[in-house]
Motif scaffolding. Sequence first.
Motif, PDB file in Angstrom:
ATOM      1  N   GLY A 152       0.807  -1.215   0.000  1.00 46.56           N
ATOM      2  CA  GLY A 152       0.000   0.000   0.000  1.00 46.56           C
ATOM      3  C   GLY A 152       0.839   1.263   0.000  1.00 46.56           C
ATOM      4  O   GLY A 152       0.388   2.323  -0.469  1.00 46.56           O
ATOM      5  N   ASP A 153       2.055   1.161   0.536  1.00 46.96           N
ATOM      6  CA  ASP A 153       2.950   2.323   0.575  1.00 46.96           C
ATOM      7  C   ASP A 153       3.648   2.589  -0.759  1.00 46.96           C
ATOM      8  O   ASP A 153       4.352   3.593  -0.893  1.00 46.96           O
ATOM      9  CB  ASP A 153       4.030   2.127   1.656  1.00 46.96           C
ATOM     10  N   LEU A 154       3.490   1.695  -1.728  1.00 54.09           N
ATOM     11  CA  LEU A 154       4.217   1.839  -2.989  1.00 54.09           C
ATOM     12  C   LEU A 154       3.812   3.074  -3.785  1.00 54.09           C
ATOM     13  O   LEU A 154       4.594   3.578  -4.593  1.00 54.09           O
ATOM     14  CB  LEU A 154       4.006   0.593  -3.874  1.00 54.09           C
ATOM     15  N   THR A 170       6.607   5.613  -4.663  1.00 52.86           N
ATOM     16  CA  THR A 170       7.296   6.248  -3.535  1.00 52.86           C
ATOM     17  C   THR A 170       8.650   5.633  -3.201  1.00 52.86           C
ATOM     18  O   THR A 170       9.301   6.067  -2.250  1.00 52.86           O
ATOM     19  CB  THR A 170       6.407   6.173  -2.277  1.00 52.86           C
ATOM     20  N   VAL A 171       9.092   4.643  -3.935  1.00 52.48           N
ATOM     21  CA  VAL A 171      10.419   4.065  -3.696  1.00 52.48           C
ATOM     22  C   VAL A 171      11.468   5.142  -3.919  1.00 52.48           C
ATOM     23  O   VAL A 171      11.500   5.764  -4.993  1.00 52.48           O
ATOM     24  CB  VAL A 171      10.673   2.866  -4.631  1.00 52.48           C
ATOM     25  N   PRO A 172      12.330   5.412  -2.945  1.00 55.98           N
ATOM     26  CA  PRO A 172      13.326   6.487  -3.099  1.00 55.98           C
ATOM     27  C   PRO A 172      14.193   6.291  -4.335  1.00 55.98           C
ATOM     28  O   PRO A 172      14.678   5.180  -4.609  1.00 55.98           O
ATOM     29  CB  PRO A 172      14.149   6.376  -1.814  1.00 55.98           C
ATOM     30  N   THR A 175       6.175   2.255 -13.932  1.00 52.18           N
ATOM     31  CA  THR A 175       5.085   1.753 -13.104  1.00 52.18           C
ATOM     32  C   THR A 175       5.599   0.810 -12.026  1.00 52.18           C
ATOM     33  O   THR A 175       6.697   0.262 -12.129  1.00 52.18           O
ATOM     34  CB  THR A 175       4.047   0.974 -13.946  1.00 52.18           C
ATOM     35  N   ALA A 176       4.766   0.614 -11.015  1.00 50.63           N
ATOM     36  CA  ALA A 176       4.955  -0.431 -10.007  1.00 50.63           C
ATOM     37  C   ALA A 176       3.629  -1.155  -9.895  1.00 50.63           C
ATOM     38  O   ALA A 176       2.604  -0.535  -9.604  1.00 50.63           O
ATOM     39  CB  ALA A 176       5.363   0.167  -8.665  1.00 50.63           C
ATOM     40  N   GLU A 177       3.638  -2.455 -10.145  1.00 53.78           N
ATOM     41  CA  GLU A 177       2.396  -3.230 -10.121  1.00 53.78           C
ATOM     42  C   GLU A 177       2.561  -4.480  -9.265  1.00 53.78           C
ATOM     43  O   GLU A 177       3.606  -5.143  -9.309  1.00 53.78           O
ATOM     44  CB  GLU A 177       1.995  -3.653 -11.540  1.00 53.78           C
ATOM     45  N   ALA A 181      17.556  -2.722  -5.910  1.00 52.71           N
ATOM     46  CA  ALA A 181      18.160  -2.464  -4.599  1.00 52.71           C
ATOM     47  C   ALA A 181      17.315  -1.484  -3.783  1.00 52.71           C
ATOM     48  O   ALA A 181      17.120  -1.668  -2.574  1.00 52.71           O
ATOM     49  CB  ALA A 181      19.576  -1.928  -4.778  1.00 52.71           C
ATOM     50  N   ALA A 182      16.793  -0.450  -4.435  1.00 49.55           N
ATOM     51  CA  ALA A 182      15.977   0.542  -3.726  1.00 49.55           C
ATOM     52  C   ALA A 182      14.672  -0.069  -3.237  1.00 49.55           C
ATOM     53  O   ALA A 182      14.202   0.233  -2.124  1.00 49.55           O
ATOM     54  CB  ALA A 182      15.700   1.732  -4.653  1.00 49.55           C
ATOM     55  N   PHE A 183      14.088  -0.938  -4.037  1.00 45.59           N
ATOM     56  CA  PHE A 183      12.844  -1.586  -3.620  1.00 45.59           C
ATOM     57  C   PHE A 183      13.077  -2.498  -2.420  1.00 45.59           C
ATOM     58  O   PHE A 183      12.292  -2.524  -1.469  1.00 45.59           O
ATOM     59  CB  PHE A 183      12.248  -2.373  -4.781  1.00 45.59           C
ATOM     60  N   ARG A 184      14.161  -3.260  -2.452  1.00 48.15           N
ATOM     61  CA  ARG A 184      14.452  -4.145  -1.320  1.00 48.15           C
ATOM     62  C   ARG A 184      14.661  -3.343  -0.037  1.00 48.15           C
ATOM     63  O   ARG A 184      14.175  -3.736   1.041  1.00 48.15           O
ATOM     64  CB  ARG A 184      15.676  -5.000  -1.641  1.00 48.15           C
TER      65      ARG A 184
END
Length: 459
Positions: free
Chosen positions: A238-240, A248-250, A303-305, A345-348
């Motif tokens: 939900g924070d994505l 929102t991934v830095p 995108t992020a899905e 790496a940022a997503f992890r």
Amino acid sequence: MSDLAPVLTQLDNSLDQSLERLFDLLRIRSISTDPAFSDECRKAAEWLVEDLKSIGFDASVRDTTGHPMVVAHHEGEGPHVLFYGHYDVQPVDPLNLWNDDPFDPKVKEIEPGRKVITGRGSADDKGQLMTFVEACRAYKAVHGKLPCRVSILFEGEEESGSPSLKPFLEANAGELKADFALVCDTGMWDRDTPAVCVGLRGLVGEEIVVKAADRDLHSGEFGGAAANPITILARVLGDLHDETGRVTVPGFYEGVDETPKSVLESWASLGETAETFLGPIGLSKPFGEKDRSVLELVWARPTAEVNGIIGGYTGKGFKTVIPAEASAKVSFRLVHNQDPVKIRAAFRAFVEERIPSDCSVEFYPHGGSPAFQLDYDMPLVVKAQAALTEEWPKPAIAVAMGGSIPIVGDFRRMLGMESLLVGFGLSDDRIHSPNEKYEMSSFHHGQRSWARILDMLGK
């Protein structure tokens, strides 16, 4: 009279013969995914070699650990281009949904003045690749030469993941490297509007597994005290996105360029709206970044899905359980210069920050590739658009695609060359489905379009 005019006349006068050649190729059952059709795949490769030899190409069948490649060369002045296509086709199941034998091609009039070529491979990719071959044939018949140096690479495993392609490119890089590649595995905006594809989105796939207790727990006994992996995972996912639809991934938007205003205006002129794009699938409102058109969202924005979530009891009835673990599959579509390694790496790190200290998370990568992007005002793109505009009723547009064509990235990374993507397929050609077809106008004017582009390259 220009060098081009008699070539176009030759293509018009020989359309029936070019159609018969295409039919001969379409009758070959070159299904690459089924070992039962291995001999047919070789037969298709051998047919193409003989046809290219008849035009004057130095052509040969090249064996691989899988289905063979076709490699051909023709001398010429000016730039050196490598044309890519694939002769293999998808399986035809379910056969009962076809109106005709998928390997018995026909020309049908589906409405007054609109004829189509039917059969498996008619659009993907035999009909497409033969538009280029026929353009070369006509140019050679009229002038006895080609306007530039042309190499050809046809593979037989595109529909089964191209397992032999990278090793083949590595082993033959010196022979295949050209000034740039030509790829005819894309499409038009509509029957009257040709397109040059200048962007393909990249991809990062990641599976995450959140673990908490050492076993599934009774929710009455432990509920309210024990961490629930599904709840933790839901919060992470939900924070994505924020309230505006941005990811929102830095660092996610590092390398993402804004699409030029002139290009956005050309896309707006196509008349696609949220209602026309989403309506056919039962939706009406774009879900991504606010204040961007649907075409910009699917062609030029990342995108992020979430592609799947698993956790807890999912069988029939009800079970009051707090699961020991939950997992999700997440994919990112990348654009422009986003770095798939950095994105992963940022997503992890983003996920790990949201995992309680007494819980854990594991990651499993599922592929990663950068996007492909050409400058919209790249001279080759601009000239190709001009050549296409001369042939079709409406001006050619520069478009992008939401998906990917892996060979384009391979050409860039392994051979150091960019690709010009020009194709004549339509969205209703039913590729990979029963009753595949290819517009007769695509086949005819596709030949003439490649003749125009070859002529442009020669100048």
